[in-house]
Enzyme design. Structure first.
Site, PDB file in Angstrom:
ATOM      1  N   HIS A 194      -4.529   6.484  -1.378  1.00 14.01           N
ATOM      2  CA  HIS A 194      -5.178   6.465  -0.054  1.00 14.01           C
ATOM      3  C   HIS A 194      -4.161   6.673   1.073  1.00 14.01           C
ATOM      4  O   HIS A 194      -4.540   7.037   2.184  1.00 14.01           O
ATOM      5  CB  HIS A 194      -5.912   5.128   0.132  1.00 14.01           C
ATOM      6  CG  HIS A 194      -7.075   5.199   1.075  1.00 14.01           C
ATOM      7  ND1 HIS A 194      -7.769   6.354   1.344  1.00 14.01           N
ATOM      8  CD2 HIS A 194      -7.683   4.220   1.819  1.00 14.01           C
ATOM      9  CE1 HIS A 194      -8.752   6.105   2.201  1.00 14.01           C
ATOM     10  NE2 HIS A 194      -8.716   4.806   2.502  1.00 14.01           N
ATOM     11  N   ASN A 202      -8.976   1.739   8.512  1.00 18.99           N
ATOM     12  CA  ASN A 202     -10.204   1.704   9.311  1.00 18.99           C
ATOM     13  C   ASN A 202      -9.960   1.347  10.773  1.00 18.99           C
ATOM     14  O   ASN A 202     -10.910   1.258  11.557  1.00 18.99           O
ATOM     15  CB  ASN A 202     -11.230   0.745   8.693  1.00 18.99           C
ATOM     16  CG  ASN A 202     -10.704  -0.681   8.591  1.00 18.99           C
ATOM     17  OD1 ASN A 202      -9.526  -0.921   8.827  1.00 18.99           O
ATOM     18  ND2 ASN A 202     -11.573  -1.611   8.226  1.00 18.99           N
ATOM     19  N   TYR A 258       0.809  -1.216   0.000  1.00 21.29           N
ATOM     20  CA  TYR A 258       0.000   0.000   0.000  1.00 21.29           C
ATOM     21  C   TYR A 258       0.845   1.271   0.000  1.00 21.29           C
ATOM     22  O   TYR A 258       0.297   2.375  -0.003  1.00 21.29           O
ATOM     23  CB  TYR A 258      -0.923   0.012   1.222  1.00 21.29           C
ATOM     24  CG  TYR A 258      -1.945  -1.107   1.207  1.00 21.29           C
ATOM     25  CD1 TYR A 258      -3.065  -1.038   0.386  1.00 21.29           C
ATOM     26  CD2 TYR A 258      -1.771  -2.233   2.007  1.00 21.29           C
ATOM     27  CE1 TYR A 258      -4.004  -2.070   0.370  1.00 21.29           C
ATOM     28  CE2 TYR A 258      -2.707  -3.267   2.001  1.00 21.29           C
ATOM     29  CZ  TYR A 258      -3.825  -3.174   1.181  1.00 21.29           C
ATOM     30  OH  TYR A 258      -4.746  -4.201   1.162  1.00 21.29           O
ATOM     31  N   ASN A 317     -12.644   6.438   6.168  1.00 22.08           N
ATOM     32  CA  ASN A 317     -12.629   5.450   7.245  1.00 22.08           C
ATOM     33  C   ASN A 317     -11.594   5.742   8.330  1.00 22.08           C
ATOM     34  O   ASN A 317     -11.808   5.428   9.503  1.00 22.08           O
ATOM     35  CB  ASN A 317     -12.391   4.046   6.678  1.00 22.08           C
ATOM     36  CG  ASN A 317     -13.601   3.524   5.925  1.00 22.08           C
ATOM     37  OD1 ASN A 317     -14.735   3.857   6.246  1.00 22.08           O
ATOM     38  ND2 ASN A 317     -13.362   2.705   4.900  1.00 22.08           N
TER      39      ASN A 317
END
Length: 266
Positions: free
Chosen positions: A96, A148, A91, A201
Site C-alpha cells: 500500500h 486516509n 508500514y 483512500n
C-alpha cells in the site's frame, strides 16, 4: 560578368575618351577594349557567372550567420511529485506504500542527499534533485500522514510550493500511489481530472480537500489477491513486500522518469 564597380569605372573611361581632343580619339574597337579593361590594380575574376554568384552568396550567408542569435532551450514546467502511503517503520515497504518506495528510489536515482522533513511543505519529507542529476525543476515530497488523511498534507505542500513559482508560469502536481488490480510494477499515467478514485483512500482524501486543483496520477501496480473479500484485500495491501516484489516495483523507475519528463514538457 563584371561587378558593378567595374562597370562604373569602364563608363568613366569611355566618357573621358569622348571629351578628349579629336586627335586622340580611338577606334570603336579600341573603345570597346577600353570599356572592358579594368584600371591597373583592380581585380577581376575569370570564373563563370554562376561560380561568382555562388561565391557572393556564400559571403552573404556568412554575414547573415554572424547576426543570428543562439537558440535558448524551452522552459520546462516545475513538478511537485507527491507520494502517499502510511507512515512509520511498521508500514514501510508494504504494497500500500508502493508510492513511497518509488519516490525513495527516484531520490536515490537522481542523486538526492535524502528526504528531510519540511514544515513549510505540509510537514512532509522533501528532497530536491541537484541540477546535475538529469531532472528538471522537480520537488519530491512524501506524505507523513496515514493514507486516509493524505489530502491535508498534499494541499499544504502544494499551496506553499506554488508560491515560489514565478508569476506567469505554471506548476504541476503529480501524485504517485499504489494501484490495485494492475500487474506488479506496472506504471500508469492518468491525466483525466475528476476520475474515480476506485476505492483508494489516499486519492479520495486528496480529491475531497484540494477540490478543483488539477493533479496528475502515476499509479504503481501491486497486483490483486485471489479473494475479493475486503478483509483479504486489506491484509494483502498492508503486507510487507518480498525482496522480489520490491525489486519489481523499483524496476519501473525509468518508466516513471520518462512520464515525468513528458509532464514537464506540457
Amino acid at each position: 560578368m563584371l561587378g558593378q564597380g567595374e562597370e562604373d569605372r569602364g563608363e568613366v573611361e569611355v566618357e573621358d575618351l569622348v571629351k578628349a581632343p579629336p586627335a586622340q580619339t580611338t577606334s570603336r574597337r579600341s573603345k570597346r577594349r577600353a570599356k572592358h579593361t579594368p584600371r591597373e590594380g583592380t581585380p577581376i575574376s575569370d570564373a563563370p557567372e554562376d561560380v561568382q554568384d555562388g561565391v557572393n552568396a556564400t559571403k552573404d550567408n556568412k554575414r547573415r550567420k554572424s547576426t543570428v542569435e543562439p537558440m535558448t532551450a524551452a522552459r520546462t514546467i516545475p513538478l511537485l511529485i507527491c507520494s502517499v502511503g502510511n507512515p512509520g517503520s511498521s508500514y514501510a515497504n508494504t504494497l500500500h506504500s508502493a508510492g513511497h518506495t518509488v519516490v525513495n528510489r527516484l531520490a536515490e536515482h537522481l542523486g538526492c542527499s535524502g528526504l528531510r522533513k519540511d514544515r513549510e511543505l505540509g510537514n512532509g519529507l522533501v528532497a530536491r534533485p541537484p541540477s546535475s542529476g538529469g531532472a528538471g525543476d522537480w520537488t519530491l515530497w512524501q506524505s507523513t500522514s496515514y493514507m486516509n488523511e493524505s489530502g491535508k498534507g498534499v494541499k499544504g505542500a502544494y499551496t506553499s510550493w506554488a508560491k515560489h513559482i514565478p508569476a506567469g508560469e505554471e506548476g504541476r502536481l503529480v501524485v504517485v500511489h499504489d494501484e490495485l488490480e494492475k500487474p506488479l510494477g506496472a506504471v500508469t499515467l492518468k491525466l483525466t481530472q475528476g476520475a474515480s478514485a476506485k476505492g483508494h483512500n489516499g486519492l479520495k482524501s486528496i480529491m475531497s480537500v484540494i477540490r478543483d486543483t488539477p493533479f496528475v496520477r502515476i499509479g504503481i501496480g501491486i497486483g490483486r489477491p485471489e479473494s475479493r473479500s475486503p478483509d483479504d484485500v486489506a491484509r494483502f495491501v498492508l503486507k510487507k513486500m518480498t525482496p522480489a516484489e520490491k525489486a519489481k516495483i523499483e524496476s519501473g523507475i525509468e518508466e516513471v522518469i520518462t512520464k515525468l519528463r513528458q509532464l514537464e514538457k506540457g
